[in-house]
Design an enzyme around this catalytic site. Structure first.
Site, PDB file in Angstrom:
ATOM      1  N   HIS A   1      -2.181  -7.875   2.513  1.00  0.00           N
ATOM      2  CA  HIS A   1      -2.167  -8.411   3.882  1.00  0.00           C
ATOM      3  C   HIS A   1      -3.293  -7.878   4.759  1.00  0.00           C
ATOM      4  O   HIS A   1      -3.466  -8.317   5.891  1.00  0.00           O
ATOM      5  CB  HIS A   1      -0.805  -8.182   4.543  1.00  0.00           C
ATOM      6  CG  HIS A   1      -0.553  -6.779   4.981  1.00  0.00           C
ATOM      7  ND1 HIS A   1      -0.611  -6.413   6.308  1.00  0.00           N
ATOM      8  CD2 HIS A   1      -0.251  -5.668   4.294  1.00  0.00           C
ATOM      9  CE1 HIS A   1      -0.334  -5.120   6.404  1.00  0.00           C
ATOM     10  NE2 HIS A   1      -0.112  -4.650   5.195  1.00  0.00           N
TER      11      HIS A   1
ATOM     12  N   GLN B   1      -7.666   0.001   3.429  1.00  0.00           N
ATOM     13  CA  GLN B   1      -8.536  -0.568   4.463  1.00  0.00           C
ATOM     14  C   GLN B   1      -9.869  -1.055   3.899  1.00  0.00           C
ATOM     15  O   GLN B   1     -10.531  -1.883   4.500  1.00  0.00           O
ATOM     16  CB  GLN B   1      -8.815   0.469   5.551  1.00  0.00           C
ATOM     17  CG  GLN B   1      -7.608   0.819   6.392  1.00  0.00           C
ATOM     18  CD  GLN B   1      -7.116  -0.337   7.248  1.00  0.00           C
ATOM     19  OE1 GLN B   1      -7.868  -1.255   7.575  1.00  0.00           O
ATOM     20  NE2 GLN B   1      -5.847  -0.307   7.605  1.00  0.00           N
TER      21      GLN B   1
ATOM     22  N   CYS C   1       1.915   7.646  22.523  1.00  0.00           N
ATOM     23  CA  CYS C   1       2.972   6.786  23.019  1.00  0.00           C
ATOM     24  C   CYS C   1       3.198   5.556  22.156  1.00  0.00           C
ATOM     25  O   CYS C   1       4.244   4.941  22.226  1.00  0.00           O
ATOM     26  CB  CYS C   1       2.677   6.385  24.450  1.00  0.00           C
ATOM     27  SG  CYS C   1       3.108   7.709  25.565  1.00  0.00           S
TER      28      CYS C   1
ATOM     29  N   ASN D   1      -8.368   4.323   8.259  1.00  0.00           N
ATOM     30  CA  ASN D   1      -7.776   3.178   8.942  1.00  0.00           C
ATOM     31  C   ASN D   1      -7.976   3.200  10.447  1.00  0.00           C
ATOM     32  O   ASN D   1      -7.977   2.165  11.086  1.00  0.00           O
ATOM     33  CB  ASN D   1      -6.282   3.083   8.617  1.00  0.00           C
ATOM     34  CG  ASN D   1      -5.553   4.392   8.820  1.00  0.00           C
ATOM     35  OD1 ASN D   1      -6.007   5.453   8.381  1.00  0.00           O
ATOM     36  ND2 ASN D   1      -4.438   4.333   9.494  1.00  0.00           N
TER      37      ASN D   1
ATOM     38  N   GLY E   1       0.801  -1.220   0.000  1.00  0.00           N
ATOM     39  CA  GLY E   1       0.000   0.000   0.000  1.00  0.00           C
ATOM     40  C   GLY E   1       0.836   1.274   0.000  1.00  0.00           C
ATOM     41  O   GLY E   1       0.539   2.225  -0.731  1.00  0.00           O
TER      42      GLY E   1
ATOM     43  N   SER F   1      -3.628  -3.330  -0.704  1.00  0.00           N
ATOM     44  CA  SER F   1      -2.581  -4.177  -0.152  1.00  0.00           C
ATOM     45  C   SER F   1      -3.168  -5.529   0.244  1.00  0.00           C
ATOM     46  O   SER F   1      -4.282  -5.593   0.765  1.00  0.00           O
ATOM     47  CB  SER F   1      -1.993  -3.474   1.077  1.00  0.00           C
ATOM     48  OG  SER F   1      -1.028  -4.286   1.663  1.00  0.00           O
TER      49      SER F   1
ATOM     50  N   THR G   1      11.825  -8.270 -10.699  1.00  0.00           N
ATOM     51  CA  THR G   1      11.233  -9.596 -10.883  1.00  0.00           C
ATOM     52  C   THR G   1       9.979  -9.725 -10.033  1.00  0.00           C
ATOM     53  O   THR G   1       9.979  -9.363  -8.858  1.00  0.00           O
ATOM     54  CB  THR G   1      12.260 -10.685 -10.495  1.00  0.00           C
ATOM     55  OG1 THR G   1      13.376 -10.526 -11.344  1.00  0.00           O
ATOM     56  CG2 THR G   1      11.681 -12.078 -10.636  1.00  0.00           C
TER      57      THR G   1
END
Lengths: 145, 393
Positions: B202, B180, B326, B152, B72, B200, B238
């Site tokens: 995954h 997403q 954080c 997302n 992505g 994407s 490739t």
């Protein structure tokens, strides 16, 4: 990401809570940067820190540094408590990730702020103690790309 | 290890066993380079064509409009940088939103440093791009509008059809980051007037390291990686044959199960939101209650900081994520939560849970109980909660 000691202090924080009629209370940090620490001190007439409690809004490192800082000052004299630097807190926790170093600074500031409050309430001066800054977030560096 | 409840499917998903199975022969058995002349290499070439066909069909595109990439972020970088380069003689103005993924935002910032101007549109309290502002932002030198299909963090689905229409009316290219949304909601590029689309594998139970960029035929866009003639000379290197095959399989599975999966996930999602809002005080849901991705839930728990919440959930075997500063290494909380108007201290206490096809109602119950316990514990420790309670009691 965190050392075992940090995780231990996060999972089982020492000295969480409040002290009624505390000798000194210090609150530092701000909600904007996501960390607020409040430390309560109970100091006897000989200047010994008999009890210490904390409350913290913040990340895992913020909770762990607060907890460790309270352990390091408990039973100490005011002068000894002043020597508890952010470096000492970090070392006692076996280190912190670089982005979390500000949490240990906050812990040092919180102790200083509570001592400052104690000094103000009792009209005394503590050698080597300066009025704490309310906000340490401005010292933080920008994220880089 | 105790039972894990994985609720971070917006971060990545489990590669489906069927996908792995489809990929396996292309590692050790049919490992030929697709660019060779012998028949053995042709096996790889054929597998790539088949996957490209599945993917093109999925979005109503033609096969020669699908370009495989490394994921992505690469697709987003390519779409923006190459469009900017190819159309800079027409203009140097780009329009995006304040709630894009960093693959878009940081690329836009880079373009700004390289002679382009970018307008970052505001969103409303639910995270929806304001169409009136979009229309106002359009200038004669605007060359590209890039708005994500769905956010997302908070799952809000953007009015892509309207944006596409506006872009088309003004003769401006429209790119959408659908990382997403692809595989979660139906997407048809022609109906929606989408000129470029990033996705994407995954995120939809495919393998990591493979994505695609859809580029509508006729669009001037330069190659991003120079080298061999792969991907119609637009993206050298490739081909990741096992990855491409796995992506194709994942898309096939996602399309077949989409309707049923969405229905199931919406039910679980709404159940989770309702229970948490009812049982935990000082809590809000971020994003729109219904106009959101089926698998996305995003809460803010007042007086609580997100990272602490995540670590404590992790201790109970629950994987979630947070827009807390954080977790990102910066001090500012999520730019998305700030853009929908949340104050910093509330934005710091966010929790994103993203469901998957194996999420159960029992999981939801376990999670509600865990959150309840942890939030109570963290509030007891929070000076903000102490101050609030003293002030209001």
């Amino acid at each position: 990401m965190y050392s075992e000691k940090v995780m231990d202090h996060f999972k089982n924080p020492r000295n969480v809570g409040e002290i009624d009629n505390a000798s000194g209370v210090g609150t530092v940090g701000n909600a904007k940067c996501g960390d607020i620490m409040r430390i309560f001190l109970d100091i006897d007439e000989d200047g010994i820190i008999q009890d210490v409690k904390f409350k913290t809004f913040g990340c895992g490192a913020a909770v762990a540094t607060s907890s460790m800082a309270t352990e390091l000052v408990k039973g100490k004299t005011i002068q000894e408590a002043l020597q508890v630097t952010n470096k000492a807190v970090m070392e006692a926790l076996d280190g912190l990730p670089p982005v979390k170093v500000h949490c240990s600074l906050l812990a040092e500031e919180a102790i200083h702020a509570a001592l400052w409050d104690y000094a103000q309430k009792n009209g005394i001066q503590i050698e080597g103690l300066e009025q704490p800054k309310n906000d340490i977030s401005e010292e933080e560096e920008e994220e880089d790309y | 290890m105790k039972k894990m409840i994985y609720l971070d499917n917006a971060a990545t998903t489990r590669t489906a066993p069927e996908v792995v199975e489809a990929m396996l022969p292309y590692f050790s058995e049919f490992y030929g380079n697709a660019s060779t002349v012998y028949e053995f290499g042709g096996m790889s070439k054929e597998a790539i064509s088949k996957a490209r066909e599945i993917i093109a069909d999925a979005i109503g595109a033609k096969e020669n409009e699908i370009y495989f990439t490394g994921g992505g972020s690469e697709s987003d970088n390519w779409a923006l940088k190459a469009t900017a380069e190819a159309y800079k003689s027409k203009g140097r103005h780009i329009i995006t939103s304040k709630i894009e993924h960093h693959a878009i935002l940081h690329t836009c910032e880079w373009l700004e440093q390289n002679g382009f101007e970018v307008t970052y549109l505001d969103v409303d309290e639910f995270g929806v791009v304001k169409l009136e502002e979009l229309k106002k932002a359009i200038r004669p030198d605007t060359i590209l509008i890039t708005i994500m299909f769905a956010n997302n963090e908070i799952g809000t689905i953007e009015p892509v059809a309207e944006i596409g229409k506006i872009a088309r009316e003004h003769g401006i290219l429209f790119h959408t980051d659908a990382v997403q949304a692809f595989g979660q909601v139906p997407i048809q590029v022609d109906e929606l007037n989408i000129d470029m689309l990033s996705a994407s594998a995954h995120k939809l139970n495919g393998p990591k390291g493979i994505g695609f960029l859809y580029i509508r035929k006729g669009i001037k866009i330069r190659s991003f990686l120079h080298g061999g003639a792969q991907e119609r000379k637009r993206r050298a290197g490739t081909e990741n044959v096992p990855g491409i095959v796995g992506f194709g399989k994942a898309v096939e599975l996602a399309l077949n199960s989409m309707e049923e999966r969405a229905k199931r996930e919406c039910e679980l999602r709404d159940y989770l939101m309702e229970r948490v809002l009812k049982e935990i005080p000082f809590t809000r849901v971020n994003g729109d209650r219904t106009n959101r991705l089926p698998n996305n839930v995003n809460f803010c728990f007042q007086f609580v900081e997100g990272e602490s919440l995540l670590i404590m959930l992790d201790m109970k075997g629950i994987c979630g994520s947070s827009g807390s500063a954080c977790t990102s290494g910066s001090l500012d909380p999520s730019h998305v939560l700030l853009a929908i108007g949340l104050p910093h201290e509330i934005a710091h206490g966010s929790l994103r849970l993203t469901l998957g096809s194996d999420t159960t109602k029992e999981d939801m119950d376990t999670v509600v109980e865990a959150i309840k316990e942890i939030v109570t514990q963290l509030r007891e420790m929070s000076p903000l909660y102490e101050d609030y309670m003293k002030k209001n009691n």
